[in-house]
Each structure stands twice: as structure tokens, then as C-alpha cells.
Enzyme design. Sequence first.
Site, PDB file in Angstrom:
ATOM      1  N   SER A   1       0.865  -1.173   0.000  1.00  0.00           N
ATOM      2  CA  SER A   1       0.000   0.000   0.000  1.00  0.00           C
ATOM      3  C   SER A   1       0.903   1.224   0.000  1.00  0.00           C
ATOM      4  O   SER A   1       2.071   1.147   0.416  1.00  0.00           O
ATOM      5  CB  SER A   1      -0.878   0.007   1.258  1.00  0.00           C
ATOM      6  OG  SER A   1      -1.514   1.258   1.439  1.00  0.00           O
TER       7      SER A   1
ATOM      8  N   TYR B   1      -2.056  -0.646  10.692  1.00  0.00           N
ATOM      9  CA  TYR B   1      -2.107  -1.054   9.288  1.00  0.00           C
ATOM     10  C   TYR B   1      -0.810  -0.684   8.579  1.00  0.00           C
ATOM     11  O   TYR B   1      -0.200  -1.504   7.877  1.00  0.00           O
ATOM     12  CB  TYR B   1      -3.297  -0.393   8.600  1.00  0.00           C
ATOM     13  CG  TYR B   1      -3.408  -0.688   7.118  1.00  0.00           C
ATOM     14  CD1 TYR B   1      -3.964  -1.881   6.673  1.00  0.00           C
ATOM     15  CD2 TYR B   1      -2.956   0.236   6.168  1.00  0.00           C
ATOM     16  CE1 TYR B   1      -4.067  -2.158   5.313  1.00  0.00           C
ATOM     17  CE2 TYR B   1      -3.059  -0.042   4.814  1.00  0.00           C
ATOM     18  CZ  TYR B   1      -3.615  -1.227   4.390  1.00  0.00           C
ATOM     19  OH  TYR B   1      -3.716  -1.492   3.044  1.00  0.00           O
TER      20      TYR B   1
END
Length: 257
Positions: free
Chosen positions: A148, A161
Site C-alpha cells: 500500500s 495497518y
Amino acid sequence: MNPAALFDVTGRVALVTGSTRGIGLALATGLVRAGATVVVNGRDPVVAGEVAARLSDHGPGRAVGRAFDVTDPVAVEEAVAGLEADGFALEVLVNNTGMQQRAPFTEFSDADWSRMLEVNLSSAFYVARSVARRMQDRGRGKIVNVLSVQSEVVRPGIAPYSATKGGLKMLTKGMCADLAGSGIQVNAIGPGYFATELTAALVADEEFSRWVESRTPAGRWGQVEDLVGALLFFSSDASAFVNGQVLHVDGGMLAVL
């Protein structure tokens, strides 16, 4: 050599974890349409089978469904051994399984932290370890981890995350160090902000969407199909001397302040 042939994945056998929906489904679909045989993975065997049947209709490749828990190392080893025994010698692994949970750092629970580590980081380790052992015996293979932009930058409320995605980035590099000599290329794709069923609420949030569009030089949310080209590059001979790299598919978000 015909340059187009460098990107050919016809007949290659690929496992895409977490591929019954979202980005994983798009990646699996792209591989099938490019002629690969794809193992669709999820937790529910009925759903995995149904998705695989639909993907096979897209051809020219085909798909089969295999349900197993990627956070369980015993289940992973049994599943990979079973695939190999059934004639699916994995040439491409796409570690796509992931989850997101938003909460202030000081309010994030122990249980939620452990779960995020299991799903976003440990699962990739377990599956890659099992698959790489077989790839080493064959002297070739492609492993692609899905990261990501938040493996590089972070917003409030997603510290765990980002930590897991940053860890997966370094796992990618570490796997390269250990496996490149065996003819295995390990690389990663770093999506920016993509419109999927999992981000539907964010897309529908007008203020947040305006922020994404203004922060992204391309001026839009990513569409899942935007990721397929990067995957085909990493899955094919075109990336034969590319190893330990992260290709961010983010509309330019990380390139600007």
C-alpha cells in the site's frame, strides 16, 4: 525475442490469496484473461468455487477454487502440498490477503493488533515460505506481495495497518535476499487509494473523496484494473532481473507533497 512475449503468462500457474473479491479478484481476473491458470483462495469453499467458475468463463486461462486459512501455517502447508499433488505446480504467488481497521492509536486493542499482524503480515510469510520451498526445487518462481502507499506514509487512525504493510515491504526485500539465488523474483505492488467494495464508504464520503482526488496528481481514485499491468510485469519474464522492488500504482500520490 518478440518484446510482447516477455509479458506472456500463458499456462503459468498462479495462487492469488484473498481473491474472491476486491483487488484480489481483479488480479486473479487479469491473470486468467492473460491465459494463466489461477487458484482462487478465500475462507469459504463455496464462494471460492463459484468465483473460480465465473473466472474460467473469461478465458483463455482457467481458475480453480481452494479455500484455506492463510493465517494458519498448518493449513497453508497442507493446502500448498495438496495443490502440488493435484498437478498445480505454483509458478506465481500473489500475497494479496489483507484487512484494514481504523482506530486511534491509544484505543487499538491487543486482539485487533494481533489480528492485523496475522492477516496482513504473518499470512504472507506462511504462504510464501511454503510456496518458495517448492519454487527453490524447480529453480524458478515469482512472488508478488501487495502492499500500500501506507507502507511509506500514514494518516491518523491507521498506525497498525501501516506498520504491517511496512513490515511486508521489508519482508519482500528480505525474501529477495534469500531467494534470488534460486531463480525466484520477489517484488511488491503498492496500491494507492482504490475504489472497491471495501472502500465504498470512503468513496461515498464527499469530503474524503475530494481529498483523495486533490492529493493524487492523476485526480481520481484508482480502479482495480489499473493494477493488472504491474502484476503481469512481475509475473512474467519481463521482470527476470527485477528483484526486491516496490512498484507503487498510486496515480502519483507518493511523488508529490
